[in-house]
Design an enzyme around this catalytic site. Sequence first.
Site, PDB file in Angstrom:
ATOM      1  N   ASP A 235       0.807  -1.225   0.000  1.00  0.00           N
ATOM      2  CA  ASP A 235       0.000   0.000   0.000  1.00  0.00           C
ATOM      3  C   ASP A 235       0.839   1.273   0.000  1.00  0.00           C
ATOM      4  O   ASP A 235       0.451   2.291   0.595  1.00  0.00           O
ATOM      5  CB  ASP A 235      -0.974   0.010   1.195  1.00  0.00           C
ATOM      6  CG  ASP A 235      -1.873  -1.202   1.201  1.00  0.00           C
ATOM      7  OD1 ASP A 235      -2.221  -1.685   0.113  1.00  0.00           O
ATOM      8  OD2 ASP A 235      -2.224  -1.675   2.299  1.00  0.00           O
TER       9      ASP A 235
ATOM     10  N   LYS B 243       1.793   2.067  -5.180  1.00  0.00           N
ATOM     11  CA  LYS B 243       2.328   1.483  -6.417  1.00  0.00           C
ATOM     12  C   LYS B 243       1.400   1.726  -7.605  1.00  0.00           C
ATOM     13  O   LYS B 243       1.847   2.052  -8.691  1.00  0.00           O
ATOM     14  CB  LYS B 243       2.535  -0.035  -6.231  1.00  0.00           C
ATOM     15  CG  LYS B 243       3.530  -0.386  -5.129  1.00  0.00           C
ATOM     16  CD  LYS B 243       3.632  -1.879  -4.909  1.00  0.00           C
ATOM     17  CE  LYS B 243       2.382  -2.511  -4.321  1.00  0.00           C
ATOM     18  NZ  LYS B 243       2.047  -2.106  -2.949  1.00  0.00           N
TER      19      LYS B 243
ATOM     20  N   ALA C 131      -4.000  -7.938  -3.692  1.00  0.00           N
ATOM     21  CA  ALA C 131      -3.548  -6.570  -3.965  1.00  0.00           C
ATOM     22  C   ALA C 131      -4.744  -5.645  -4.172  1.00  0.00           C
ATOM     23  O   ALA C 131      -5.784  -6.074  -4.666  1.00  0.00           O
ATOM     24  CB  ALA C 131      -2.672  -6.563  -5.209  1.00  0.00           C
ATOM     25  N   GLY C 132      -4.562  -4.386  -3.797  1.00  0.00           N
ATOM     26  CA  GLY C 132      -5.550  -3.359  -4.100  1.00  0.00           C
ATOM     27  C   GLY C 132      -4.776  -2.129  -4.520  1.00  0.00           C
ATOM     28  O   GLY C 132      -4.132  -1.498  -3.685  1.00  0.00           O
ATOM     29  N   HIS C 133      -4.757  -1.839  -5.808  1.00  0.00           N
ATOM     30  CA  HIS C 133      -3.940  -0.738  -6.328  1.00  0.00           C
ATOM     31  C   HIS C 133      -4.860   0.386  -6.801  1.00  0.00           C
ATOM     32  O   HIS C 133      -5.654   0.202  -7.714  1.00  0.00           O
ATOM     33  CB  HIS C 133      -3.053  -1.236  -7.479  1.00  0.00           C
ATOM     34  CG  HIS C 133      -2.013  -2.222  -7.021  1.00  0.00           C
ATOM     35  ND1 HIS C 133      -1.101  -2.795  -7.865  1.00  0.00           N
ATOM     36  CD2 HIS C 133      -1.729  -2.702  -5.781  1.00  0.00           C
ATOM     37  CE1 HIS C 133      -0.307  -3.601  -7.162  1.00  0.00           C
ATOM     38  NE2 HIS C 133      -0.678  -3.567  -5.898  1.00  0.00           N
TER      39      HIS C 133
ATOM     40  N   GLN D 165       2.042  -6.047  -3.097  1.00  0.00           N
ATOM     41  CA  GLN D 165       2.509  -6.118  -1.701  1.00  0.00           C
ATOM     42  C   GLN D 165       3.821  -5.326  -1.561  1.00  0.00           C
ATOM     43  O   GLN D 165       4.016  -4.369  -2.274  1.00  0.00           O
ATOM     44  CB  GLN D 165       2.663  -7.570  -1.236  1.00  0.00           C
ATOM     45  CG  GLN D 165       1.351  -8.331  -1.106  1.00  0.00           C
ATOM     46  CD  GLN D 165       0.816  -8.875  -2.416  1.00  0.00           C
ATOM     47  OE1 GLN D 165       1.519  -9.550  -3.145  1.00  0.00           O
ATOM     48  NE2 GLN D 165      -0.432  -8.623  -2.726  1.00  0.00           N
TER      49      GLN D 165
ATOM     50  N   GLY E  50     -10.869  -3.102   3.264  1.00  0.00           N
ATOM     51  CA  GLY E  50     -11.435  -1.987   4.035  1.00  0.00           C
ATOM     52  C   GLY E  50     -10.934  -1.922   5.473  1.00  0.00           C
ATOM     53  O   GLY E  50     -11.352  -1.072   6.256  1.00  0.00           O
TER      54      GLY E  50
HETATM   55  P1  GDP Z   1      -0.791   0.288  -3.590  1.00  0.00           P
HETATM   56  O1  GDP Z   1      -1.374  -0.986  -3.080  1.00  0.00           O
HETATM   57  O2  GDP Z   1       0.679   0.389  -3.347  1.00  0.00           O
HETATM   58  O3  GDP Z   1      -1.148   0.561  -5.026  1.00  0.00           O
HETATM   59  O4  GDP Z   1      -1.445   1.451  -2.711  1.00  0.00           O
HETATM   60  P2  GDP Z   1      -3.017   1.598  -2.319  1.00  0.00           P
HETATM   61  O5  GDP Z   1      -3.766   2.025  -3.516  1.00  0.00           O
HETATM   62  O6  GDP Z   1      -3.486   0.395  -1.593  1.00  0.00           O
HETATM   63  O7  GDP Z   1      -2.925   2.742  -1.232  1.00  0.00           O
HETATM   64  C1  GDP Z   1      -2.366   3.993  -1.511  1.00  0.00           C
HETATM   65  C2  GDP Z   1      -3.431   5.062  -1.221  1.00  0.00           C
HETATM   66  O8  GDP Z   1      -2.808   6.326  -1.158  1.00  0.00           O
HETATM   67  C3  GDP Z   1      -4.472   5.190  -2.333  1.00  0.00           C
HETATM   68  O9  GDP Z   1      -5.679   5.580  -1.751  1.00  0.00           O
HETATM   69  C4  GDP Z   1      -3.907   6.296  -3.215  1.00  0.00           C
HETATM   70  O10 GDP Z   1      -4.916   6.987  -3.926  1.00  0.00           O
HETATM   71  C5  GDP Z   1      -3.277   7.195  -2.190  1.00  0.00           C
HETATM   72  N1  GDP Z   1      -2.084   7.935  -2.613  1.00  0.00           N
HETATM   73  C6  GDP Z   1      -1.097   7.554  -3.455  1.00  0.00           C
HETATM   74  N2  GDP Z   1      -0.121   8.494  -3.488  1.00  0.00           N
HETATM   75  C7  GDP Z   1      -0.509   9.480  -2.636  1.00  0.00           C
HETATM   76  C8  GDP Z   1       0.086  10.712  -2.206  1.00  0.00           C
HETATM   77  O11 GDP Z   1       1.194  11.075  -2.591  1.00  0.00           O
HETATM   78  N3  GDP Z   1      -0.621  11.441  -1.294  1.00  0.00           N
HETATM   79  C9  GDP Z   1      -1.837  11.063  -0.819  1.00  0.00           C
HETATM   80  N4  GDP Z   1      -2.451  11.850   0.063  1.00  0.00           N
HETATM   81  N5  GDP Z   1      -2.428   9.921  -1.206  1.00  0.00           N
HETATM   82  C10 GDP Z   1      -1.760   9.127  -2.098  1.00  0.00           C
HETATM   83  P1  IMO Z   2      -0.924  -4.237  -2.222  1.00  0.00           P
HETATM   84  O1  IMO Z   2      -0.452  -4.806  -3.530  1.00  0.00           O
HETATM   85  C1  IMO Z   2      -0.973  -4.661   2.125  1.00  0.00           C
HETATM   86  C2  IMO Z   2      -1.080  -8.747   3.705  1.00  0.00           C
HETATM   87  C3  IMO Z   2      -2.332  -9.210   4.425  1.00  0.00           C
HETATM   88  C4  IMO Z   2      -1.728 -10.186   5.426  1.00  0.00           C
HETATM   89  C5  IMO Z   2      -0.610 -10.831   4.607  1.00  0.00           C
HETATM   90  C6  IMO Z   2      -0.986 -12.171   3.987  1.00  0.00           C
HETATM   91  O2  IMO Z   2      -2.223  -3.520  -2.312  1.00  0.00           O
HETATM   92  O3  IMO Z   2       0.150  -3.453  -1.565  1.00  0.00           O
HETATM   93  P2  IMO Z   2      -2.533 -12.856   1.937  1.00  0.00           P
HETATM   94  O4  IMO Z   2      -3.986 -12.603   1.671  1.00  0.00           O
HETATM   95  O5  IMO Z   2      -1.625 -12.311   0.895  1.00  0.00           O
HETATM   96  O6  IMO Z   2      -2.229 -14.292   2.234  1.00  0.00           O
HETATM   97  O7  IMO Z   2      -2.227 -12.065   3.310  1.00  0.00           O
HETATM   98  O8  IMO Z   2      -0.281  -9.918   3.571  1.00  0.00           O
HETATM   99  N1  IMO Z   2      -1.312  -8.224   2.327  1.00  0.00           N
HETATM  100  C7  IMO Z   2      -1.237  -6.927   2.006  1.00  0.00           C
HETATM  101  N2  IMO Z   2      -1.023  -5.839   2.770  1.00  0.00           N
HETATM  102  N3  IMO Z   2      -1.088  -4.533   0.782  1.00  0.00           N
HETATM  103  C8  IMO Z   2      -1.283  -5.615   0.000  1.00  0.00           C
HETATM  104  O9  IMO Z   2      -1.258  -5.552  -1.346  1.00  0.00           O
HETATM  105  C9  IMO Z   2      -1.400  -6.881   0.610  1.00  0.00           C
HETATM  106  N4  IMO Z   2      -1.612  -8.136   0.143  1.00  0.00           N
HETATM  107  C10 IMO Z   2      -1.541  -8.947   1.210  1.00  0.00           C
HETATM  108  O10 IMO Z   2      -2.977  -8.123   5.063  1.00  0.00           O
HETATM  109  O11 IMO Z   2      -1.116  -9.480   6.480  1.00  0.00           O
HETATM  110 MG    MG Z   3      -2.928  -1.652  -1.843  1.00  0.00          MG
END
Ligand code: GDP
Ligand code: IMO
Ligand code: MG
Length: 423
Positions: free
Chosen positions: A13, A16, A39-41, A221, A299
């Site tokens: 998170d 990426k 993953a949640g991107h 991750q 969530g």
């Molecule tokens: P990922 O899994 O690495 O792709 O990251 P996530 O999408 O799970 O979480 C990153 C969160 O931060 C998302 O809600 C993005 O919209 C937000 N985000 C990314 N870059 C920035 C930043 O520079 N500032 C702020 N405030 N939010 C950001």
């Molecule tokens: P992105 O790509 C943050 C964490 C889970 C748990 C551990 C194992 O969005 O960064 P799993 O379901 O993979 O067997 O869970 O890894 N986890 C993540 N934490 N970002 C993620 O993906 C994750 N994918 C898995 O919360 O601790």
């Molecule tokens: Mg994520």
Amino acid sequence: MPVDILVGTQWGDEGKGKLIDVLTRDVDMVVRFQGGNNAGHTVEIGENRYVLHLIPSGIFRKGVKCVIGNGVVADPVALQDEMLKVTECGFDVSELELSSRTHLIFEYHKRMDQVNERSAAVKIGTTGRGIGPAYTDKMRRVGLRAIDLLDTEKLAVRFREEAAYYNKILASCGAETVDIEAELTKVLAAAAYLAPHVANSTYTVNDAVDAGKNVLFEGAQGALLDIDHGTYPFVTSSNTVSGGACTGSGIPPQAVRHVWGVLKAYTTRVGEGPFPTELFDNDGEQLRQIGREFGATTGRPRRCGWFDAVAARYACMVDGIDKLAVTKLDCLDGFDKVAICTGYEINGKVTDRFPASLDELNAARPVYEWHEGWKQDISEARTWEDLPENAQKYLKRCAELVRSEIAIISVGPRRDQTFSVEK
Ligand code: GDP
Ligand code: IMO
Ligand code: MG
């Protein structure tokens, strides 16, 4: 040789998805190489916010070929759903490719994931998406792969066998069993939908590399969740580090030019496991609220803490990061002071090395270096010079500690809230 890998350098998170979307302005192909729909991107374009789980984050750019590599574990029903949703939003998924070698996740894997979490001595706090059980089947050499979606007769036979095997285990644990025929119907519908997308992607990716195309690998991750290098057993079940891009797609190591490390300006973690700089006070809550630190997949509230340079330096070393993209710097705007963890005190001794032992990680007390905050909104900054001096100092210190160079800074979730750092 314009092949770059982008990975998360913390516990996931880091932002990426946003970075991949920004970088794909100049890219021909984006390849996912590990993980699955755990993953949640997040990608924000204008007023719209999209969260991708399996589809590479290059999908929003016209003409960018997106590939799901062999190292991924893909839930065919979830992938079909995601492709339909992205199509509904007006984007084209017709060129999306799924490697024929990609292993598949089915309902029984998800149920096993839940059972393991309930009964295992160690609760990991997984996403419940069946990731661990599917990788287990791959290693046991009994998994079904995307190529099996193309022969539906054989698929039905193998699915019934595997589901029956898992139903016995589920029943013995007192868990709800899978309705085999109902699930098979969903799987066969997904197979029909996905069949045109299944291809021998090892060639697709290598052909692009040989043709000098710009190829970007999208990690999921982060390094500290890596099955080998992370905080085992509180990890995911794949190699999240940059080396995973080679095994997870079939490109050779010599093909790689840069490794981008996405580094959040503080630290977060979802699920269980050690987290030396975790904050349980108002500062932690402030980071969670300002950074909107709630899981993009489940969530769940993310655990938040100060920037951990010990963990990040270790991650950058294992990943071979030569370009840093620092994200969410704007989330530190309101703090009078910000801390960087430069060492761990473990049983009376200070170290700057990330321990392999869980006991040591759990005992680690962070040694902090305090920096003056900048108390100023930086979300409109578009150059290094636009940043307040204290923010510049903070960034320079982070980069020095992790022994890498900052190439991009992100000051908000939108595409335009990003700038390169000129040398
Ligand atoms: P990922 O899994 O690495 O792709 O990251 P996530 O999408 O799970 O979480 C990153 C969160 O931060 C998302 O809600 C993005 O919209 C937000 N985000 C990314 N870059 C920035 C930043 O520079 N500032 C702020 N405030 N939010 C950001
Ligand atoms: P992105 O790509 C943050 C964490 C889970 C748990 C551990 C194992 O969005 O960064 P799993 O379901 O993979 O067997 O869970 O890894 N986890 C993540 N934490 N970002 C993620 O993906 C994750 N994918 C898995 O919360 O601790
Ligand atoms: Mg994520």
